[in-house]
Design an enzyme around this catalytic site. Structure first.
Site, PDB file in Angstrom:
ATOM      1  N   CYS A  35       0.829  -1.218   0.000  1.00 27.68           N
ATOM      2  CA  CYS A  35       0.000   0.000   0.000  1.00 27.68           C
ATOM      3  C   CYS A  35       0.859   1.262   0.000  1.00 27.68           C
ATOM      4  O   CYS A  35       0.359   2.345  -0.242  1.00 27.68           O
ATOM      5  CB  CYS A  35      -0.948   0.004   1.207  1.00 27.68           C
ATOM      6  SG  CYS A  35      -0.083   0.061   2.777  1.00 27.68           S
ATOM      7  N   CYS A 104      -2.684  -2.841   8.668  1.00 29.75           N
ATOM      8  CA  CYS A 104      -2.362  -1.490   9.151  1.00 29.75           C
ATOM      9  C   CYS A 104      -1.910  -1.566  10.621  1.00 29.75           C
ATOM     10  O   CYS A 104      -1.007  -0.843  11.030  1.00 29.75           O
ATOM     11  CB  CYS A 104      -3.571  -0.572   9.020  1.00 29.75           C
ATOM     12  SG  CYS A 104      -4.418  -0.731   7.436  1.00 29.75           S
TER      13      CYS A 104
HETATM   14 FE1  FES Z   1      -1.648   0.147   4.256  1.00 33.28          FE
HETATM   15 FE2  FES Z   1      -3.463   0.914   5.937  1.00 33.28          FE
HETATM   16  S1  FES Z   1      -3.736   0.546   3.843  1.00 33.28           S
HETATM   17  S2  FES Z   1      -1.366   0.650   6.324  1.00 33.28           S
END
Ligand code: FES
Length: 125
Positions: A35, A104
């Protein structure tokens, strides 16, 4: 049902312990390649107690809420206790995260572990 708990929203909107500790003696930075989110943790440890902790997170709302909650969970605690902190405990303290947002909270656990490792390296422990 709301996707995010009130606690997640609260810590996302009013994150605790945001910032930098200039004289930190443990600093950890981690990222998630998928991400692209990045988290940096600063620890000020004295007499084996986490006197202060601050973070900077460049990431999603769950990452910000997770870092905020993680700092609250370890502040004032002995290093040995902070070492036991898991992402599961962070997520539970936030009253849960959606399954696809669990990574996360992993980032928060890793950032703290990395800062503690740095502290141990610096102090030769
Ligand atoms: Fe990657 Fe939240 S989407 S840390």
């Amino acid at each position: 049902m709301a996707l995010y708990s009130e606690k997640v929203m609260d810590h996302f909107r009013n994150p605790r312990n945001v910032g930098v500790i200039e004289d930190a003696n443990g600093i950890g930075e981690v990222g998630n390649a998928k991400c692209g989110d990045i988290m940096k943790m600063y620890l000020k440890i004295e007499d084996d107690i986490i006197q202060d902790v601050k973070f900077e997170t460049f990431g999603c709302g769950s990452a910000i809420a997770s870092s905020s909650m993680a700092t609250e969970l370890i502040k004032g605690k002995p290093v040995s206790e902070a070492m036991q902190l898991t992402n599961k405990a962070v997520a539970e303290a936030l009253d849960g995260l959606p399954a696809y947002k669990m990574h996360c909270s992993v980032l928060a656990e890793e950032a703290i572990q990395s800062a503690l490792e740095d502290y141990h390296k610096r102090t030769g422990k």
